[in-house]
Scaffold this motif. Structure first.
Motif, PDB file in Angstrom:
ATOM      1  N   PRO A  87       0.307  -1.141  -0.187  1.00  0.00           N
ATOM      2  CA  PRO A  87       0.298  -0.007   0.164  1.00  0.00           C
ATOM      3  C   PRO A  87       0.990   1.585   0.005  1.00  0.00           C
ATOM      4  O   PRO A  87       1.972   1.197   0.346  1.00  0.00           O
ATOM      5  CB  PRO A  87      -0.829  -0.266   1.495  1.00  0.00           C
ATOM      6  N   SER A  88       0.371   2.420  -0.464  1.00  0.00           N
ATOM      7  CA  SER A  88       1.339   3.877  -0.770  1.00  0.00           C
ATOM      8  C   SER A  88       1.060   4.503   0.658  1.00  0.00           C
ATOM      9  O   SER A  88       1.778   4.996   0.997  1.00  0.00           O
ATOM     10  CB  SER A  88       0.817   4.820  -1.771  1.00  0.00           C
ATOM     11  N   GLU A  89       0.428   3.737   1.628  1.00  0.00           N
ATOM     12  CA  GLU A  89      -0.584   4.976   2.747  1.00  0.00           C
ATOM     13  C   GLU A  89      -0.406   3.525   3.629  1.00  0.00           C
ATOM     14  O   GLU A  89      -0.969   2.299   3.574  1.00  0.00           O
ATOM     15  CB  GLU A  89      -1.823   5.689   3.394  1.00  0.00           C
ATOM     16  N   LYS A  90       0.107   3.617   5.287  1.00  0.00           N
ATOM     17  CA  LYS A  90      -0.181   2.659   6.385  1.00  0.00           C
ATOM     18  C   LYS A  90      -1.957   3.284   6.534  1.00  0.00           C
ATOM     19  O   LYS A  90      -2.444   3.689   7.312  1.00  0.00           O
ATOM     20  CB  LYS A  90       1.084   3.394   7.104  1.00  0.00           C
ATOM     21  N   THR A  91      -1.668   1.869   7.454  1.00  0.00           N
ATOM     22  CA  THR A  91      -3.581   1.175   7.975  1.00  0.00           C
ATOM     23  C   THR A  91      -2.902   0.708   9.401  1.00  0.00           C
ATOM     24  O   THR A  91      -2.136  -0.219   8.772  1.00  0.00           O
ATOM     25  CB  THR A  91      -4.378   1.196   6.873  1.00  0.00           C
ATOM     26  N   SER A 114      -5.397  16.816   3.277  1.00  0.00           N
ATOM     27  CA  SER A 114      -6.238  17.272   2.825  1.00  0.00           C
ATOM     28  C   SER A 114      -6.249  17.181   1.044  1.00  0.00           C
ATOM     29  O   SER A 114      -7.437  17.317   0.654  1.00  0.00           O
ATOM     30  CB  SER A 114      -5.334  18.892   2.405  1.00  0.00           C
ATOM     31  N   GLY A 115      -6.142  15.639   1.229  1.00  0.00           N
ATOM     32  CA  GLY A 115      -6.409  15.040  -0.101  1.00  0.00           C
ATOM     33  C   GLY A 115      -7.676  13.692   0.237  1.00  0.00           C
ATOM     34  O   GLY A 115      -8.283  14.000  -0.499  1.00  0.00           O
ATOM     35  N   ILE A 116      -7.727  13.660   1.815  1.00  0.00           N
ATOM     36  CA  ILE A 116      -9.000  13.060   2.028  1.00  0.00           C
ATOM     37  C   ILE A 116     -10.538  13.619   1.246  1.00  0.00           C
ATOM     38  O   ILE A 116     -10.503  14.245   1.202  1.00  0.00           O
ATOM     39  CB  ILE A 116      -8.782  13.026   3.501  1.00  0.00           C
ATOM     40  N   LYS A 218      -6.222   8.476  -4.829  1.00  0.00           N
ATOM     41  CA  LYS A 218      -5.500   7.815  -6.251  1.00  0.00           C
ATOM     42  C   LYS A 218      -5.670   6.212  -6.325  1.00  0.00           C
ATOM     43  O   LYS A 218      -5.279   5.712  -7.087  1.00  0.00           O
ATOM     44  CB  LYS A 218      -4.292   6.660  -4.527  1.00  0.00           C
ATOM     45  N   ASN A 219      -7.374   5.806  -5.989  1.00  0.00           N
ATOM     46  CA  ASN A 219      -7.899   4.632  -6.777  1.00  0.00           C
ATOM     47  C   ASN A 219      -7.460   3.771  -6.365  1.00  0.00           C
ATOM     48  O   ASN A 219      -7.113   2.680  -7.021  1.00  0.00           O
ATOM     49  CB  ASN A 219      -8.158   4.960  -8.096  1.00  0.00           C
ATOM     50  N   GLU A 220      -7.203   3.325  -4.947  1.00  0.00           N
ATOM     51  CA  GLU A 220      -6.299   2.556  -4.363  1.00  0.00           C
ATOM     52  C   GLU A 220      -7.375   2.086  -3.555  1.00  0.00           C
ATOM     53  O   GLU A 220      -7.914   2.085  -2.611  1.00  0.00           O
ATOM     54  CB  GLU A 220      -5.201   2.998  -3.404  1.00  0.00           C
ATOM     55  N   LYS A 221      -7.211   0.685  -3.961  1.00  0.00           N
ATOM     56  CA  LYS A 221      -8.037  -0.378  -2.136  1.00  0.00           C
ATOM     57  C   LYS A 221      -6.850  -1.350  -1.992  1.00  0.00           C
ATOM     58  O   LYS A 221      -6.522  -1.592  -2.568  1.00  0.00           O
ATOM     59  CB  LYS A 221      -8.922  -0.432  -3.716  1.00  0.00           C
ATOM     60  N   ASN A 633      -6.019   5.922 -17.536  1.00  0.00           N
ATOM     61  CA  ASN A 633      -6.624   7.022 -17.070  1.00  0.00           C
ATOM     62  C   ASN A 633      -7.963   7.264 -16.154  1.00  0.00           C
ATOM     63  O   ASN A 633      -8.446   8.008 -15.658  1.00  0.00           O
ATOM     64  CB  ASN A 633      -6.969   8.321 -18.294  1.00  0.00           C
ATOM     65  N   TRP A 634      -8.037   5.779 -15.666  1.00  0.00           N
ATOM     66  CA  TRP A 634      -9.121   5.275 -14.647  1.00  0.00           C
ATOM     67  C   TRP A 634     -10.774   5.493 -15.719  1.00  0.00           C
ATOM     68  O   TRP A 634     -11.560   5.238 -14.789  1.00  0.00           O
ATOM     69  CB  TRP A 634      -9.475   5.512 -13.939  1.00  0.00           C
ATOM     70  N   TRP A 635     -10.633   5.891 -17.104  1.00  0.00           N
ATOM     71  CA  TRP A 635     -11.700   5.804 -17.301  1.00  0.00           C
ATOM     72  C   TRP A 635     -12.361   4.307 -17.858  1.00  0.00           C
ATOM     73  O   TRP A 635     -11.684   3.830 -17.753  1.00  0.00           O
ATOM     74  CB  TRP A 635     -11.996   6.580 -18.785  1.00  0.00           C
ATOM     75  N   SER A 636     -13.279   4.264 -18.274  1.00  0.00           N
ATOM     76  CA  SER A 636     -14.102   2.497 -18.477  1.00  0.00           C
ATOM     77  C   SER A 636     -14.722   2.445 -19.658  1.00  0.00           C
ATOM     78  O   SER A 636     -15.816   3.749 -20.532  1.00  0.00           O
ATOM     79  CB  SER A 636     -14.321   1.844 -17.130  1.00  0.00           C
TER      80      SER A 636
END
Length: 901
Positions: A87-91, A114-116, A218-221, A633-636
């Motif tokens: 992951p890019s961020e810790k949880t 600030s990006g949350i 980030k569209n990160e899961k 680019n996250w279009w589908s």
């Protein structure tokens, strides 16, 4: 030969993707290089420890108590954007418990607070936001459980999980959550009473558990119990939760009394004693939820209010089959998964193009609008639904393995009042009716195998002779389903179902049923069915079997199904198609799960489906290619192409002989933009063409605007054009028409235009207080010409009236037809079928959960309709007529209070 060339082209294109590995799918190695097999092995024995609380936790989202000094779990793995990456961020997550509650806490670190993204949403509405998700499998059966979603703004979603990967969004638990945004990220605390969960009572417990986090910008899961994208699995891969013991969950007993007031205002109709311009209604009742055991719940409702908060959408239905509407009544949608996934256990992938996928239980049958009609003429006050006297629902587990669901409901005898300005008559239009549904399913070997059944019954107390001729007296269905995975990793699965229906009634009722659109036993050239005017029962059977490979990059689905001509689930269930089907389909798909040069992930499917009737006639065939993909680019996008070879229709003449359907094709392209943006666009265009018969275009667009975290607006316009040379109109008797067995089957060319839009606004003041708006303007205009008759069965040979020796004239709203001018064939008339249907439907709902589980609704619903200028489309004029048409306004107040007993 042309059919064969087109099929070969489809096969060539589909094979080309795999043989030559087109660059748009090739994977970018610098972004991956991940050993997924090693990660899978690490996941298999992952254990989470639940800590028992020694002092209370204040549910405030700050995570300041001493117990948070205990070690939490942090080993999350990405699913998106790079499957299997760190992951890019810790949880960090913890689980605690006391005697009566389960506590879940998480600290979601963020290097850019600030990006949350914390969008406010009404309870159970998904919004484009960061989310923390806690999922638990209390039975530890590796197939079912619950999911609890919380976002940084405090919005909440809960779902029931079943069949490993399926979700039931209708489940509503009573639980609490608090969140805080801090300089290092955001935190969440959740409290879930044990009595909201179902599990077998023990001294100590082992449950399945998973934690997930979505970072929207980030569209990160990321997940603690990670599942590779190419695997169709979820609950079966949960980590083990250990440490819960000696708890006292208590019995769940909750009462929900309610009161409803309704005022309806519409223009008065001069002379009509029932339309004075206003009506007022009040109602009271209560619901009761009782936990009979820790794994079995009873829902009881007395004098229920089964009105809907949101109106059904307007549609134009030119088929012989009823329109399907989604269930929106809370009593039926909550916990409905046990009934709805009959026949789908173990099978996670499906594709139904010509298979009607019959449902043995369709809850909107209960309380439906009466099917009878008054005999006397005059002004009529007709009930819009059948009153439900009472109902109960039992759901949960018996013992350790049987999942059960039972619904029993009783609807009242309903009457229409007829006033002919001299006398007033009260006529029965719906009998006292009992509905019973019993569903059970048992799983073995942690879900490796399963068997189940469903039984439905509808029993009517028929006293009125007209209703006896119209409705069946009793109907039953019984069916069994099951599955078995063929390997330990659940790559391959074999599953299916089989059952039958039985209907009893008077000779008139069964004769009417045999001639209905689900059977058409009167078909003159169908030797395998027989219309019996003396029959007092109708029975049939159905079955479907599927073999599927649903794990890994390669996917396979092979299915075979049958619906006998007498099969009819529509008394308690729903089927929008003729029975009398033998269906086969074979599909192969390949999925790319790592980012490539064009797509981040993609799925390509190809295959065929074919249907015959029980007489051996081919009634449907298609070859298809489907591409679904997410761009870098996250279009589908979703692209679907189908080719239909020539076949025969056993429904076009609606009980008449077979008719030829020429070859045709269907093409659809959909595109969605990045959902992270403030403006989100989506579009879909489709085109279908059948040689010499039909040409259709549909374009739907959409815009979702999110100007503020608590406000969003979506607009979805649609426009469609359809020209159909053989739109059914009627049939008339003519003994001289021997080619078509003594009847003339009449069709017309319809030019149809549809313009519509759905507008939704969500204004969320707090997670418990929201205002929602739904609007649907809808215009459908159809103009008929080129009236014609089918000349010969099994052909596309039609006589257009007015050509050759036939004549057609128009007078006073009727077309007068003489099929052979001065010949011996009798003439007949056709009422002008042109239409111009204009509808405007809207609802405004204020929803306030003023205390946990207690709700106040304020609702305004408006309906407008206009039918002027049939067959003539003019957008400006028609919209003007619609918005100046008289409106039907309904104002509703509903108050529910929860007593936790």
């Amino acid at each position: 030969m042309q059919n064969l060339r087109i099929i070969r082209t489809f096969i060539f294109i589909f094979s080309f993707f795999f043989l030559f590995k087109l660059p748009l799918f090739s994977q970018v190695q610098s972004e991956s290089g991940i050993d997924k097999e090693s990660l899978k092995k690490l996941q298999e024995n992952k254990v989470i420890i639940a800590y028992r609380l020694t002092e209370p936790i204040e549910l405030d989202g700050f995570l300041l108590e001493k117990i948070y000094q205990l070690p939490g779990s942090e080993d999350f793995i990405q699913s998106d954007p790079v499957d299997g990456a760190p992951p890019s961020e810790k949880t960090r997550v913890w689980i605690f418990y006391d005697q009566t509650n389960l506590y879940v806490a998480a600290y979601c670190y963020d290097s850019e607070p600030s990006g949350i993204i914390g969008q406010l949403g009404r309870r159970d509405y998904s919004v484009d936001s960061d989310w923390f998700i806690f999922s638990v499998d209390p039975y530890f059966d590796r197939r079912s459980g619950y999911s609890f979603w919380v976002n940084p703004a405090g919005s909440m979603i809960d779902k029931a999980l079943y069949n490993d990967i399926s979700e039931d969004k209708s489940w509503d638990g009573i639980w609490e959550a608090r969140t805080r945004i801090t300089p290092e990220g955001w935190s969440v605390e959740i409290r879930i009473p044990f009595n909201q969960l179902r599990f077998s009572k023990k001294a100590s417990y082992i449950w399945g558990v998973n934690f997930q986090r979505l970072i929207k910008r980030k569209n990160e899961k990321v997940s603690l119990a990670w599942v590779p994208k190419e695997d169709n699995a979820f609950v079966s891969r949960f980590a083990r939760l250990e440490g819960i013991e000696n708890i006292k969950p208590g019995r769940r007993v909750e009462a929900f009394p309610y009161s409803v007031g309704q005022a309806q205002f519409r223009p008065a109709e001069p002379g009509n004693p029932f339309e004075t311009g206003q009506k007022y209604k009040t109602n009271t009742g209560f619901d009761l939820k009782v936990g009979l055991t820790s794994s079995l719940n009873l829902d009881l409702t007395v004098n229920p209010d089964f009105g809907q908060v949101e109106v059904d959408p307007a549609v134009i239905n030119l088929t012989a089959y009823e329109t399907y509407y989604e269930e929106k009544r809370p009593f039926f949608i909550e916990g409905s998964s046990i009934f709805n996934h009959f026949g789908r256990g173990g099978i996670y992938i499906s594709a139904n193009l010509n298979w009607p996928n019959p449902s043995l239980f369709y809850s909107r049958r209960i309380g439906r609008q009466p099917q009878g009609y008054p005999v006397h003429e005059g002004y009529v006050d007709f009930p819009d639904r059948s009153t439900i006297i009472g109902a109960f629902k039992l759901t949960g587990k018996l013992g350790s393995s049987w999942n059960v669901g039972v619904i029993n409901a009783l609807t009242a005898r309903e009457y229409a009042t007829v006033d002919d300005l001299t006398d007033r008559y009260r006529e029965e239009v719906a009998p006292l009716t009992y509905y019973g549904i019993f569903r059970a399913q048992r799983e073995f070997n942690k879900g490796q195998q399963g068997i189940g059944f469903i039984f439905t019954s509808v029993i009517r107390d028929l006293r009125d002779e007209n209703l006896k001729a119209l409705l069946s007296s009793e109907s039953f269905s019984l069916a069994f389903d099951g599955w078995t995975f063929l390997d330990r990793k659940r790559n391959w699965v074999l599953g299916g179902w089989a059952g039958g229906t039985l209907i009893h009634g008077s000779q008139a009722a069964i004769y009417r049923l045999q001639r209905s659109s689900i059977h058409y036993f009167q078909r003159p050239d169908a030797n395998h069915v027989n219309l019996d005017p003396e029959a007092t029962r109708l029975s049939g059977w159905a079955a479907k079997m599927s073999l599927a490979k649903q794990q890994g990059h390669s996917l396979v689905l092979i299915s075979a199904g049958a619906l006998s001509p007498g099969f009819d689930p529509n008394e308690a269930g729903y089927q929008r198609s003729l029975s009398d089907k033998l269906n086969f389909q074979a599909l192969y798909g390949y999925q790319w799960t790592k980012p490539g040069r064009v797509f981040r992930q993609a799925l390509l499917i190809g295959g065929t489906e074919r249907t015959h009737d029980f007489g051996g006639t081919k009634t449907f065939e298609t070859w298809l290619v489907n591409l679904q993909g997410v761009f870098r680019n996250w279009w589908s996008t979703n692209l679907l192409a189908l080719y239909y070879p020539e076949c025969y229709s056993n429904t076009l003449t609606r009980g008449g002989p077979l008719a030829l359907i020429p070859r045709g094709y269907f093409f659809q392209l959909g595109l969605d933009t990045d959902s992270r943006k403030r403006f989100v666009f989506y579009a879909s265009v489709d085109h279908s063409s059948t040689k010499n018969k039909q040409d259709q275009w549909n374009l739907s667009l959409g815009l979702r605007w999110k100007p503020r975290p608590n406000f969003n607006l979506s607009i979805g316009p649609l426009i469609g054009f359809d020209t159909n040379e053989t739109q059914w109109i009627t049939s008339v008797s003519d003994p001289l028409m021997t080619e078509t067995f003594g009847r003339r089957y009449i069709f017309g060319r319809i030019d149809q235009t549809i313009v519509a839009s759905e507008i939704r606004m969500n204004w969320i003041f707090t997670p418990r207080l929201s205002l929602q708006l739904y609007l649907q303007p809808y215009l459908a205009v159809g103009r008929y010409d080129r009236f014609k008759q089918l000349n010969q069965p099994r052909t596309f040979n039609y006589l257009v009236f007015g050509e050759e020796v036939s004549t057609i004239t128009y007078s006073n709203g009727y077309y007068l037809v003489d099929p052979d001018d001065s010949g011996p064939a009798p003439g007949f008339s056709i009422p002008n079928p042109d239409f111009n249907y204009k509808s405007f439907r809207g609802t405004i709902v204020l929803r306030w959960e003023y205390r946990l589980g207690s709700l106040l609704y304020l609702v305004w619903t408006q309906n407008r309709a206009d039918y002027s200028n049939p067959g003539d489309f003019s957008l400006g004029r028609d919209l003007g007529n619609l918005f100046t048409a008289p409106g039907d306004n309904v104002f509703l107040v509903k108050l529910t209070y929860r007593f936790n007993l």
